[in-house]
Design a protein around this motif. Structure first.
Motif, short mmCIF file in Angstrom:
data_model
loop_
_atom_site.label_atom_id
_atom_site.label_comp_id
_atom_site.label_asym_id
_atom_site.label_seq_id
_atom_site.Cartn_x
_atom_site.Cartn_y
_atom_site.Cartn_z
N SER A 181 0.81 -1.21 0.00
CA SER A 181 0.00 0.00 0.00
C SER A 181 0.84 1.26 0.00
O SER A 181 1.81 1.38 0.76
CB SER A 181 -0.92 0.02 1.23
N ASP A 182 0.41 2.20 -0.83
CA ASP A 182 0.90 3.56 -0.76
C ASP A 182 0.41 4.12 0.58
O ASP A 182 -0.55 3.62 1.15
CB ASP A 182 0.34 4.36 -1.93
N LEU A 183 1.07 5.14 1.08
CA LEU A 183 0.67 5.71 2.37
C LEU A 183 -0.24 6.92 2.22
O LEU A 183 -1.26 7.04 2.88
CB LEU A 183 1.91 6.10 3.18
N ASN A 184 0.14 7.82 1.35
CA ASN A 184 -0.59 9.08 1.21
C ASN A 184 -1.58 8.99 0.07
O ASN A 184 -1.23 9.20 -1.08
CB ASN A 184 0.40 10.24 1.01
N MET A 185 -2.82 8.65 0.45
CA MET A 185 -3.90 8.56 -0.52
C MET A 185 -5.08 9.37 0.01
O MET A 185 -5.25 9.49 1.22
CB MET A 185 -4.35 7.10 -0.69
N PRO A 186 -5.87 9.93 -0.90
CA PRO A 186 -7.05 10.67 -0.43
C PRO A 186 -8.06 9.71 0.20
O PRO A 186 -8.09 8.53 -0.12
CB PRO A 186 -7.61 11.29 -1.72
N GLY A 187 -8.85 10.23 1.12
CA GLY A 187 -9.83 9.38 1.80
C GLY A 187 -9.12 8.55 2.85
O GLY A 187 -8.42 9.08 3.72
N LEU A 188 -9.23 7.25 2.75
CA LEU A 188 -8.60 6.33 3.68
C LEU A 188 -7.12 6.20 3.32
O LEU A 188 -6.77 5.68 2.26
CB LEU A 188 -9.29 4.96 3.60
N SER A 189 -6.25 6.72 4.18
CA SER A 189 -4.80 6.68 3.91
C SER A 189 -4.27 5.25 4.06
O SER A 189 -4.96 4.36 4.59
CB SER A 189 -4.06 7.59 4.88
N GLY A 190 -3.05 5.04 3.63
CA GLY A 190 -2.41 3.75 3.81
C GLY A 190 -2.26 3.37 5.28
O GLY A 190 -2.37 2.21 5.65
N PHE A 191 -2.02 4.38 6.12
CA PHE A 191 -1.92 4.13 7.57
C PHE A 191 -3.25 3.60 8.10
O PHE A 191 -3.30 2.62 8.85
CB PHE A 191 -1.54 5.41 8.32
N GLU A 192 -4.34 4.28 7.71
CA GLU A 192 -5.68 3.88 8.16
C GLU A 192 -6.06 2.52 7.59
O GLU A 192 -6.69 1.70 8.27
CB GLU A 192 -6.70 4.94 7.76
N LEU A 193 -5.68 2.27 6.34
CA LEU A 193 -5.94 0.98 5.72
C LEU A 193 -5.24 -0.12 6.50
O LEU A 193 -5.84 -1.16 6.81
CB LEU A 193 -5.46 0.98 4.26
#
Length: 131
Positions: free
Chosen positions: A57-69
């Motif tokens: 997973s990428d970390l910085n994504m709009p909406g649900l970030s990679g951290f949250e994922l």
């Protein structure tokens, strides 16, 4: 390819569609079963359906970030045991601390060496295949 790679499932989650699809092609050439999602929420749904052995997973994504994922996957009944690989362009101590706290197992800083990445996957799958 004469191994069980075709049985190994990898989920790639990245909002950069070109990067995600390129990684998918490379991993499919290696013989893996691969699914792609272009945002964290879709990635979480894919994880529930696909039950990947590895989630990249990428970390910085709009909406649900990679951290949250990663946090959601670790709490899930369906994919909590997936090997989580963070893929990031921001290799900072803060990001590293957040990756570890979110449940990632390892990270690769973009642009990363495909040889190192695929060697990591082979090593991981060799380990789980011999258990």
């Amino acid at each position: 390819m004469e191994n069980s790679a075709g049985q190994h499932r990898i989920l790639v989650v990245d909002d950069n569609q070109d990067a995600a699809e390129l990684l998918q092609m490379i991993l499919e050439i290696e013989g893996y079963r691969v699914r792609v999602a272009f945002d964290g929420a879709s990635g979480l749904r894919q994880a529930a359906d696909f039950r990947p052995h590895v989630t990249c997973s990428d970390l910085n994504m709009p909406g649900l970030s990679g951290f949250e994922l990663a946090l959601a996957i670790r709490k899930s009944d369906h994919s909590s045991g997936t090997h989580l690989i963070a893929m990031t362009g921001l290799d900072t101590q803060e990001n590293f601390s957040m990756m570890m706290a979110s449940g990632f197992d390892v990270h690769f800083c973009k642009p990363f060496s495909l040889d190192e990445f695929t060697n990591h996957l082979r090593s991981f799958f060799t380990t789980i295949d011999t258990r």
